[in-house]
Write a protein that holds these residues in place. Structure first.
Motif, PDB file in Angstrom:
ATOM      1  N   LEU A  45      -3.164  -0.055  10.207  1.00 41.92           N
ATOM      2  CA  LEU A  45      -4.624   0.016  10.141  1.00 41.92           C
ATOM      3  C   LEU A  45      -5.255  -0.994  11.086  1.00 41.92           C
ATOM      4  N   TRP A  46      -4.866  -2.258  10.965  1.00 39.97           N
ATOM      5  CA  TRP A  46      -5.616  -3.276  11.716  1.00 39.97           C
ATOM      6  C   TRP A  46      -5.412  -3.195  13.223  1.00 39.97           C
ATOM      7  N   VAL A  56     -12.151   4.756  -0.263  1.00 36.91           N
ATOM      8  CA  VAL A  56     -12.246   3.992   0.985  1.00 36.91           C
ATOM      9  C   VAL A  56     -10.857   3.751   1.566  1.00 36.91           C
ATOM     10  N   ALA A  57      -9.870   3.488   0.715  1.00 34.30           N
ATOM     11  CA  ALA A  57      -8.496   3.322   1.212  1.00 34.30           C
ATOM     12  C   ALA A  57      -8.025   4.604   1.906  1.00 34.30           C
ATOM     13  N   VAL A  58      -8.336   5.747   1.319  1.00 43.93           N
ATOM     14  CA  VAL A  58      -7.986   7.040   1.932  1.00 43.93           C
ATOM     15  C   VAL A  58      -8.728   7.212   3.250  1.00 43.93           C
ATOM     16  N   GLU A  59     -10.008   6.857   3.285  1.00 44.24           N
ATOM     17  CA  GLU A  59     -10.812   6.991   4.504  1.00 44.24           C
ATOM     18  C   GLU A  59     -10.255   6.093   5.621  1.00 44.24           C
ATOM     19  N   LEU A  60      -9.904   4.858   5.298  1.00 43.27           N
ATOM     20  CA  LEU A  60      -9.362   3.948   6.304  1.00 43.27           C
ATOM     21  C   LEU A  60      -7.995   4.423   6.808  1.00 43.27           C
ATOM     22  N   THR A  61      -7.184   4.968   5.918  1.00 42.63           N
ATOM     23  CA  THR A  61      -5.886   5.512   6.324  1.00 42.63           C
ATOM     24  C   THR A  61      -6.085   6.682   7.281  1.00 42.63           C
ATOM     25  N   ALA A  62      -7.000   7.580   6.948  1.00 36.43           N
ATOM     26  CA  ALA A  62      -7.288   8.731   7.808  1.00 36.43           C
ATOM     27  C   ALA A  62      -7.821   8.276   9.163  1.00 36.43           C
ATOM     28  N   LEU A  63      -8.658   7.248   9.174  1.00 33.70           N
ATOM     29  CA  LEU A  63      -9.196   6.729  10.428  1.00 33.70           C
ATOM     30  C   LEU A  63      -8.070   6.229  11.327  1.00 33.70           C
ATOM     31  N   ALA A  64      -7.120   5.480  10.753  1.00 37.25           N
ATOM     32  CA  ALA A  64      -5.990   4.976  11.545  1.00 37.25           C
ATOM     33  C   ALA A  64      -5.142   6.117  12.091  1.00 37.25           C
ATOM     34  N   GLY A 103      -2.319   6.647  14.863  1.00 36.96           N
ATOM     35  CA  GLY A 103      -1.288   6.477  13.842  1.00 36.96           C
ATOM     36  C   GLY A 103       0.066   6.083  14.392  1.00 36.96           C
ATOM     37  N   HIS A 104       0.096   5.114  15.307  1.00 33.68           N
ATOM     38  CA  HIS A 104       1.349   4.737  15.963  1.00 33.68           C
ATOM     39  C   HIS A 104       2.251   3.843  15.120  1.00 33.68           C
ATOM     40  N   ASP A 105       1.878   3.550  13.911  1.00 37.65           N
ATOM     41  CA  ASP A 105       2.690   2.709  13.025  1.00 37.65           C
ATOM     42  C   ASP A 105       2.428   3.154  11.595  1.00 37.65           C
TER      43      ASP A 105
END
Length: 194
Positions: free
Chosen positions: A138-139, A163-171, A176-178
């Protein structure tokens, strides 16, 4: 282990150090064949919100953030090549993170980790806000606490899982390289620890 410590009123900094040691032993225990060239390894981050504070422990480059009042901040400091270069003044932040070695770990959990020293920090919470714990999956895409707060607040206080789901989807959407791990823990001083 940490939940039991928080419920019993134990010293959370000492319990966090013990939890890191237990995690290290667990990872070493799955090392498999002796002499294998790539022993299992991982980073570690934990956060216990209790009594108006957050106690964070970490080894590696998984992070914990406070997103809220008076200002959002990254609580942890990476055990990475880039962070070491910045700390020693050898490179600026921009130079260090532009280098291909930037994410190379200098500390981790695993049979080949050498001596592991957990970082432990306790910080008072002023809230309302959230403690965000995440992997570099994510970061890498939103490293700044302010950027994360712009996405997560204020809705994370009432809907942390969404929000955790939203941040995961954003990454994932950004490449999503990691691996992407995200945990959001709300805190509101008017209602106590959540």
């Amino acid at each position: 282990m940490l939940l039991a410590a928080a419920r019993s009123g134990a010293d959370l900094e000492a319990a966090t150090g013990e939890a890191v040691e237990a995690a290290l032993n667990a990872v070493v225990g799955i090392a498999g064949t002796e002499g294998a060239p790539n022993a299992p390894a991982c980073t570690y981050v934990s956060a216990v919100v209790a009594g108006g504070t957050v106690t964070v422990g970490w080894v590696g480059d998984s992070r914990a953030y406070w997103l809220g009042e008076p200002a959002s901040t990254c609580i942890t400091e990476d055990d990475s090549w880039a962070q070491r270069m910045i700390e020693t003044g050898a490179l600026t932040e921009a130079e260090a993170f532009a280098d291909p070695r930037s994410h190379a770990l200098v500390a981790w959990l695993g049979a080949d980790a050498g001596v592991v020293r957990a970082h432990v920090r306790t910080m008072p919470l002023t809230g309302p806000g959230v403690v965000l714990v995440c992997s570099d999956g994510l970061w890498n895409y939103l490293p700044d606490a302010g950027q994360l707060a712009d996405v997560a607040l204020p809705k994370a206080v009432d809907a942390p899982f969404a929000v955790a789901v939203e941040l995961t989807a954003l990454a994932i959407d950004r490449g999503g390289h990691d691996n992407v791990t995200v945990v959001v823990v709300p805190f509101n001083p008017r209602s106590g620890d959540l």
